[in-house]
Scaffold this motif. Structure first.
Motif, short mmCIF file in Angstrom:
data_model
loop_
_atom_site.label_atom_id
_atom_site.label_comp_id
_atom_site.label_asym_id
_atom_site.label_seq_id
_atom_site.Cartn_x
_atom_site.Cartn_y
_atom_site.Cartn_z
N GLY A 182 46.85 -18.32 29.34
CA GLY A 182 46.18 -17.28 30.12
C GLY A 182 46.18 -15.94 29.40
N MET A 183 47.32 -15.59 28.77
CA MET A 183 47.41 -14.33 28.04
C MET A 183 46.49 -14.33 26.82
N GLN A 184 46.46 -15.45 26.11
CA GLN A 184 45.58 -15.57 24.94
C GLN A 184 44.12 -15.43 25.36
N MET A 185 43.76 -16.07 26.48
CA MET A 185 42.40 -16.01 26.99
C MET A 185 42.02 -14.59 27.39
N PHE A 186 42.93 -13.91 28.09
CA PHE A 186 42.66 -12.53 28.54
C PHE A 186 42.45 -11.60 27.35
N LEU A 187 43.34 -11.65 26.36
CA LEU A 187 43.23 -10.77 25.20
C LEU A 187 41.95 -11.06 24.41
N TYR A 188 41.65 -12.33 24.26
CA TYR A 188 40.45 -12.73 23.53
C TYR A 188 39.19 -12.22 24.23
N LEU A 189 39.08 -12.44 25.55
CA LEU A 189 37.91 -11.99 26.31
C LEU A 189 37.78 -10.47 26.28
N THR A 190 38.91 -9.78 26.41
CA THR A 190 38.91 -8.31 26.39
C THR A 190 38.40 -7.79 25.05
N LEU A 191 38.90 -8.37 23.97
CA LEU A 191 38.51 -7.90 22.64
C LEU A 191 37.06 -8.24 22.31
N VAL A 192 36.61 -9.45 22.72
CA VAL A 192 35.21 -9.82 22.50
C VAL A 192 34.28 -8.89 23.26
N GLY A 193 34.58 -8.68 24.55
CA GLY A 193 33.77 -7.78 25.38
C GLY A 193 33.75 -6.37 24.84
N SER A 194 34.91 -5.88 24.42
CA SER A 194 35.00 -4.52 23.87
C SER A 194 34.17 -4.38 22.60
N GLU A 195 34.19 -5.43 21.77
CA GLU A 195 33.43 -5.37 20.51
C GLU A 195 31.93 -5.39 20.76
N PHE A 196 31.49 -6.14 21.78
CA PHE A 196 30.07 -6.11 22.14
C PHE A 196 29.60 -4.68 22.39
N PHE A 197 30.35 -3.98 23.26
CA PHE A 197 29.96 -2.62 23.66
C PHE A 197 30.17 -1.62 22.52
N LEU A 198 31.18 -1.86 21.68
CA LEU A 198 31.40 -0.97 20.54
C LEU A 198 30.23 -1.05 19.56
N LEU A 199 29.72 -2.24 19.33
CA LEU A 199 28.55 -2.40 18.44
C LEU A 199 27.33 -1.67 19.00
N ALA A 200 27.23 -1.64 20.34
CA ALA A 200 26.14 -0.88 20.98
C ALA A 200 26.34 0.62 20.77
N ALA A 201 27.59 1.08 20.91
CA ALA A 201 27.90 2.50 20.69
C ALA A 201 27.62 2.90 19.25
N MET A 202 27.91 2.00 18.32
CA MET A 202 27.64 2.28 16.90
C MET A 202 26.14 2.37 16.63
N ALA A 203 25.36 1.53 17.32
CA ALA A 203 23.90 1.59 17.17
C ALA A 203 23.36 2.91 17.72
N TYR A 204 23.90 3.34 18.86
CA TYR A 204 23.48 4.62 19.46
C TYR A 204 23.84 5.78 18.52
N ASP A 205 25.01 5.70 17.90
CA ASP A 205 25.44 6.74 16.95
C ASP A 205 24.46 6.85 15.78
N ARG A 206 24.03 5.70 15.24
CA ARG A 206 23.06 5.71 14.13
C ARG A 206 21.70 6.24 14.60
#
Length: 317
Positions: free
Chosen positions: A102-126
């Motif tokens: 459960g802990m591995q799943m939570f951390l993995y989902l959190t990091l994947v989701g965060s990276e999705f939105f971070l890539l969007a923020a990076m696109a907006y920055d450019r």
């Protein structure tokens, strides 16, 4: 009481068995060494990139701030799955408890989701940097950047908090064997003895939303960027803008392509072997590729690295 009933009634007290990548390999020892080398490359590459960005005054800009956050996510991302997998292979143990799963799943989902939105923020920055350069310092101020990054981490954790508790409360009575190298939601759902169709539909809609928002931001940003680049009079300016954006788009295509396959394609397209290969690509290889993509094609980063190495050699002498 038969074994399947016992498993169904005592899921929380039983270990799952991760079948992993090595069970599919003809040369597990060699594969273990290769993955260990890749893991070290990912850790060192991303750690060096973070160090360079935070220690060099020329790299104290919003773009590099976002890249350092991406590297931080990648370090955490690969550390959630690979060390456990390597230790299991070396120790000859491939079990994981329900709480660890459960802990591995939570951390993995959190990091994947965060990276999705971070890539969007990076696109907006450019987009702001290329399309509105005169207002860049205002629109991408220090405060705005921190708000955007905090939002990315928050939205990623929402994904983890939504999917992990529900997934782990299903009764698992078909088998304890997870045909994967870590606790990923689709792999675990195959073990449930209850009807998961409604949950899988809701998970699909959640993933569509999690992907749709960043993809919309990224595609809109790059549409405007391409139009602006096309109108530029300076060939050097066009080349610099295109180089920066192509690096980012490479990462986006690699990451989002694998995620769309895993969470959005119908189950008929999936096999355990395909799922593991795709997951290995974006959990093990992507964290290695990101620092290479952003450093080798970036003169500022390579310049900062040469400067740091020269300072180190002078100190030793």
């Amino acid at each position: 009481m038969d074994n399947s009933t016992w498993v169904a009634n005592h899921t929380g007290q039983l270990d799952f068995i991760l079948m992993g990548l090595f069970s599919q390999s003809k040369h597990p020892a060699l594969l273990c060494v290769v993955i260990f080398v890749i893991f070290l490359m990912a850790l060192s590459g991303n750690s060096i990139l973070i160090l360079l960005i935070h220690s060099n005054a020329h790299l104290q800009t919003p773009m590099y701030f976002f890249i350092s956050q991406l590297s931080l996510m990648d370090v955490m991302y690969i550390s959630v799955t690979v060390p456990k997998m390597l230790m299991d292979q070396v120790m000859g143990v491939n079990e994981i408890s329900a709480s660890e799963c459960g802990m591995q799943m939570f951390l993995y989902l959190t990091l994947v989701g965060s990276e999705f939105f971070l890539l969007a923020a990076m696109a907006y920055d450019r987009y702001v940097a290329i399309c509105h350069p005169l207002r860049y310092s205002i629109l991408m101020s220090h405060r705005v950047c921190h708000i955007l990054v905090s939002g990315c981490w928050f939205l990623g954790s929402v994904d983890g908090f939504m999917l992990t508790p529900v997934t782990m409360t299903f009764p698992f009575c078909k088998t304890r064997e997870i045909h994967h190298f870590f606790c990923e939601v689709p792999a675990l759902m195959k073990l449930s003895c209850s009807d998961t169709s409604l949950y899988e539909t809701l998970m699909y809609l959640c993933c569509v939303l999690m992907l749709l928002i960043p993809v919309t931001v990224i595609s809109s940003s790059y549409s405007f960027i391409l139009l602006t680049i096309h109108r530029m009079n300076s060939a050097e300016g066009r080349k610099k803008a295109f180089t920066t954006c192509s690096s980012h788009m490479t990462v986006v295509i690699l990451f989002f392509g694998a995620a769309i396959y895993t969470y959005m394609l119908p189950s008929s397209y999936h096999t355990p072997e395909k799922d593991m290969i795709v997951s290995a690509f974006y959990t093990i290889l992507t964290p290695v590729l990101n620092p290479l993509i952003y450093s080798l094609r970036n003169k500022d980063v390579t310049g900062a690295l040469k400067k740091m190495l020269n300072m180190g050699s002078v100190t030793i002498l």
